[in-house]
Design a protein around this motif. Structure first.
Motif, short mmCIF file in Angstrom:
data_model
loop_
_atom_site.label_atom_id
_atom_site.label_comp_id
_atom_site.label_asym_id
_atom_site.label_seq_id
_atom_site.Cartn_x
_atom_site.Cartn_y
_atom_site.Cartn_z
N VAL A 150 0.84 -1.21 0.00
CA VAL A 150 0.00 0.00 0.00
C VAL A 150 0.87 1.25 0.00
CG1 VAL A 150 -1.79 1.28 1.25
CG2 VAL A 150 -1.85 -1.22 1.20
N ALA A 151 1.94 1.24 0.81
CA ALA A 151 2.83 2.41 0.88
C ALA A 151 3.51 2.67 -0.46
CB ALA A 151 3.87 2.20 1.97
N LEU A 152 3.85 1.61 -1.18
CA LEU A 152 4.50 1.77 -2.49
C LEU A 152 3.54 2.32 -3.54
CD1 LEU A 152 6.70 -1.45 -2.66
CD2 LEU A 152 7.51 0.91 -2.44
N GLU A 153 2.26 2.15 -3.32
CA GLU A 153 1.28 2.77 -4.21
C GLU A 153 1.35 4.30 -4.08
OE1 GLU A 153 -1.86 3.27 -6.94
OE2 GLU A 153 -0.59 1.53 -6.50
N ILE A 154 1.62 4.78 -2.88
CA ILE A 154 1.74 6.23 -2.64
C ILE A 154 3.13 6.71 -3.07
CG2 ILE A 154 1.66 8.04 -0.88
CD1 ILE A 154 -0.07 6.05 0.81
N TYR A 155 4.16 6.02 -2.61
CA TYR A 155 5.55 6.39 -2.93
C TYR A 155 6.03 5.55 -4.11
CZ TYR A 155 5.82 9.08 1.40
OH TYR A 155 5.63 10.02 2.39
N PHE A 156 5.34 5.72 -5.23
CA PHE A 156 5.56 4.85 -6.39
C PHE A 156 6.97 4.90 -6.99
CE2 PHE A 156 3.66 8.82 -7.84
CZ PHE A 156 4.47 9.19 -8.91
N LYS A 202 8.27 21.72 1.33
CA LYS A 202 9.18 21.14 2.34
C LYS A 202 9.20 19.62 2.28
CE LYS A 202 9.04 24.86 5.78
NZ LYS A 202 8.69 25.23 7.18
N GLU A 203 8.08 19.01 1.90
CA GLU A 203 7.98 17.55 1.93
C GLU A 203 8.02 16.94 0.53
OE1 GLU A 203 8.06 15.72 4.66
OE2 GLU A 203 8.23 17.56 5.83
N CYS A 204 8.42 17.70 -0.49
CA CYS A 204 8.40 17.14 -1.84
C CYS A 204 9.37 15.96 -1.93
CB CYS A 204 8.72 18.20 -2.89
SG CYS A 204 10.41 18.80 -2.88
N PHE A 205 8.99 14.97 -2.74
CA PHE A 205 9.74 13.73 -2.82
C PHE A 205 10.88 13.84 -3.82
CE2 PHE A 205 10.74 9.59 -4.55
CZ PHE A 205 10.80 8.78 -3.43
N GLY A 206 12.04 13.32 -3.45
CA GLY A 206 13.18 13.29 -4.35
C GLY A 206 14.46 13.52 -3.59
N ASN A 207 15.56 13.60 -4.31
CA ASN A 207 16.83 13.92 -3.70
C ASN A 207 17.09 15.41 -3.86
OD1 ASN A 207 19.60 13.74 -2.73
ND2 ASN A 207 20.17 13.99 -4.87
N MET A 208 17.14 16.13 -2.75
CA MET A 208 17.41 17.56 -2.80
C MET A 208 18.50 17.93 -1.80
SD MET A 208 15.87 19.01 -5.22
CE MET A 208 16.35 20.67 -4.74
N THR A 209 19.51 17.07 -1.68
CA THR A 209 20.63 17.38 -0.81
C THR A 209 21.89 17.65 -1.62
OG1 THR A 209 21.15 15.02 -0.57
CG2 THR A 209 19.78 16.02 1.13
N TYR A 210 22.74 18.46 -1.05
CA TYR A 210 23.99 18.83 -1.70
C TYR A 210 25.09 18.70 -0.66
CZ TYR A 210 27.45 21.95 -3.93
OH TYR A 210 28.59 22.49 -4.48
N LEU A 211 26.09 17.89 -0.97
CA LEU A 211 27.20 17.65 -0.06
C LEU A 211 28.32 18.63 -0.39
CD1 LEU A 211 27.73 15.55 2.21
CD2 LEU A 211 29.05 14.24 0.54
N SER A 212 28.53 19.59 0.51
CA SER A 212 29.49 20.65 0.25
C SER A 212 30.48 20.75 1.42
CB SER A 212 28.76 21.98 0.08
OG SER A 212 29.64 23.01 -0.30
N MET A 234 13.03 9.51 2.43
CA MET A 234 13.04 8.12 2.89
C MET A 234 12.36 7.98 4.24
SD MET A 234 13.94 5.05 2.10
CE MET A 234 13.03 3.89 3.16
N TRP A 235 12.64 8.86 5.18
CA TRP A 235 12.01 8.75 6.49
C TRP A 235 10.52 9.10 6.42
CZ3 TRP A 235 13.87 6.00 10.24
CH2 TRP A 235 15.25 5.82 10.34
N SER A 236 10.14 9.96 5.50
CA SER A 236 8.72 10.24 5.28
C SER A 236 8.00 8.98 4.79
CB SER A 236 8.56 11.37 4.27
OG SER A 236 7.19 11.60 3.97
N PHE A 237 8.65 8.27 3.87
CA PHE A 237 8.09 7.00 3.38
C PHE A 237 7.95 6.00 4.53
CE2 PHE A 237 9.40 2.66 2.39
CZ PHE A 237 8.32 2.22 1.64
#
Length: 447
Positions: free
Chosen positions: A65-71, A304-314, A171-174
């Motif tokens: 069910v969760a994968l239906e949301i976080y497809f 704030k909660e949009c899904f994806g990778n939005m990190t930058y390692l600097s 990931m933690w939101s999922f």
């Protein structure tokens, strides 16, 4: 293997597996810069549920069910060969195979075996995680893999994921959504997923990358024999430890523009202390790489909660001499300046330069040998302990193997309110010296 036995391995698909027409996710320079990274791995330790709970079947059903949301997690990484310029491109195909689910047993391992005194992390914990040297560029690997290990008196639920499709926030939101579905038996009240739907103006996609930069490097077994052994240990910072470090750091600096946060003070304390025992010359430059969430730093900002990778390692950069002689406040200020410098213009400049000069994707043994870099990943802001699958909240969190250079710091909230746990991967000799360092230990509490 500490008696860990794999009982079954299966693929869990979204409950409605007709995903045709869903968005193809193109990858940004921030995503693609992680092509050669290992999958991040995290795990939660739970008490053992009652025997009549049937937790494995409930976990698998709720995961569907969760994968239906976080497809996107049920999709796969697709690679396209561009014959015209000898490059390749990648995207996330959301019409994918599903997530991998391992069920394992470790009937002879108890909670106390896993949670050893003074924060020691046993070597056998690696067998409680699902990945086997997965890298983000592996098109054959699932985007999400999970392992549930039934222990003598507990359950360990672990996961790993491809960093191209998500970051820790997503990931933690999922995981939180999955746990709520499992405990309540319903996923009907969850909002549809909001994708990041963001790409920089002036940069065409899909981005073309030289083939040589995307090939998975061979395992350097002969070179690795010369790499010192690393050990993991969890350092616990109480609310008072953190308050004292933050006060000390801010008292040592006179800037009215930037204030040092709790996270920056703890990171600076770890950076100075580790480098002090790394055997580097005073003139050598050292680096503290911090994962920064860019969602609210762009213009216009993303949800704030949009899904994806939005990190930058600097990296924040300082010589050994500067770290040791200028104190905690100065060191924390370098991290604070780094974080505040991650503006929309800075992100745009990084992306444009990355597309023009695709390079340095491969990480090798030399970087593992240097011992001059601290990597601060994850965040104590993630709601780690608020994940109840129906039989109780977690009693501990641990990071798994992967990207294991000496100096990797994975930060979690502590189980006590306002505290922070730092799981550090360090060379054995550095760890021994750190544990004898009075200045370091006066701001750390044993767990």
């Amino acid at each position: 293997m500490a008696g860990v036995v794999l009982i079954s391995s299966s693929i869990v698909r979204p409950i409605n597996n007709s995903q045709s027409g869903r968005t193809k996710i193109h990858l940004t320079p921030f995503d693609l810069s992680l092509l050669q990274f290992d999958y991040p791995q995290r795990g939660l330790l739970f008490p053992k549920p009652d025997s009549d709970f049937h937790f494995i079947s409930r976990l698998k059903a709720s995961l569907s069910v969760a994968l239906e949301i976080y497809f996107p997690f049920a999709g796969h990484l697709a690679k396209v060969e561009n014959q015209e310029d000898n490059t390749v491109s990648f995207y996330i195909d959301c019409d994918g195979p599903g997530a991998r689910f391992h069920h394992a047993e470790a009937k002879s391992v108890s909670v106390s075996d896993l949670l050893q005194p003074q924060g020691s992390v046993p070597d056998f914990i690696r067998h409680f995680f699902p990945a086997d040297n997965f890298k983000s560029c592996d098109v054959s690997a699932p985007l999400l893999a999970l392992q549930v290990t039934d222990m003598k008196d507990g359950v360990f639920i672990s996961f790993c994921y491809n960093h191209l499709v998500a970051d820790g926030t997503s990931m933690w939101s999922f995981l939180h959504t999955w746990s709520k579905i499992c405990s309540s038996g319903s996923g009907s009240d969850h909002k549809p997923l909001v994708l990041k739907r963001w790409f920089l103006d002036g940069i065409d996609y899909p981005i073309h990358i030289p083939v040589s930069e995307t090939e998975k490097p061979p395992s350097p077994s002969s070179e690795l024999s010369s790499v010192p052994i690393t050990k993991d240990k969890v350092f616990h910072f109480t609310k008072k430890n953190i308050s004292d470090l933050k006060a000390k750091a801010n008292n040592e600096v006179s800037s009215n523009d930037l204030k040092i946060s709790s996270l920056q003070a703890v990171s600076a304390h770890m950076w100075r202390s580790i480098i002090r025992h790394s055997g580097l010359s005073r003139e050598v430059e050292t680096f503290c790489k911090v994962a920064v969430d860019l969602r609210q730093r762009l213009n216009p900002p993303l949800e704030k909660e949009c899904f994806g990778n939005m990190t930058y390692l600097s990296p924040a950069i300082a010589t050994v001499e500067e770290l040791l002689d200028r104190g905690l406040g100065w060191t924390a200020m370098q991290i604070s300046k780094l974080v505040s410098s991650q503006t929309n213009e800075n992100c745009k400049g990084f992306a444009e330069d990355w597309v023009r000069n695709v390079k340095n994707l491969k990480s090798g043994v030399k970087s593992k040998m240097a011992g001059d870099t601290i990597i601060v990943s994850s965040s104590p802001r993630f709601e780690v302990y608020n994940n109840d699958f129906g039989w109780g909240k977690p009693i501990a969190v641990r990071a798994g193997p992967g990207n294991s250079i000496s100096g990797k710091l994975v930060l979690f909230p502590g189980i006590d309110e306002g505290s922070i746990d730092v799981q550090a991967t360090l060379w054995s000799d550095v760890l021994v010296n750190l544990l004898a360092d009075v200045e370091f230990l006066e701001n750390v509490t044993s767990v």
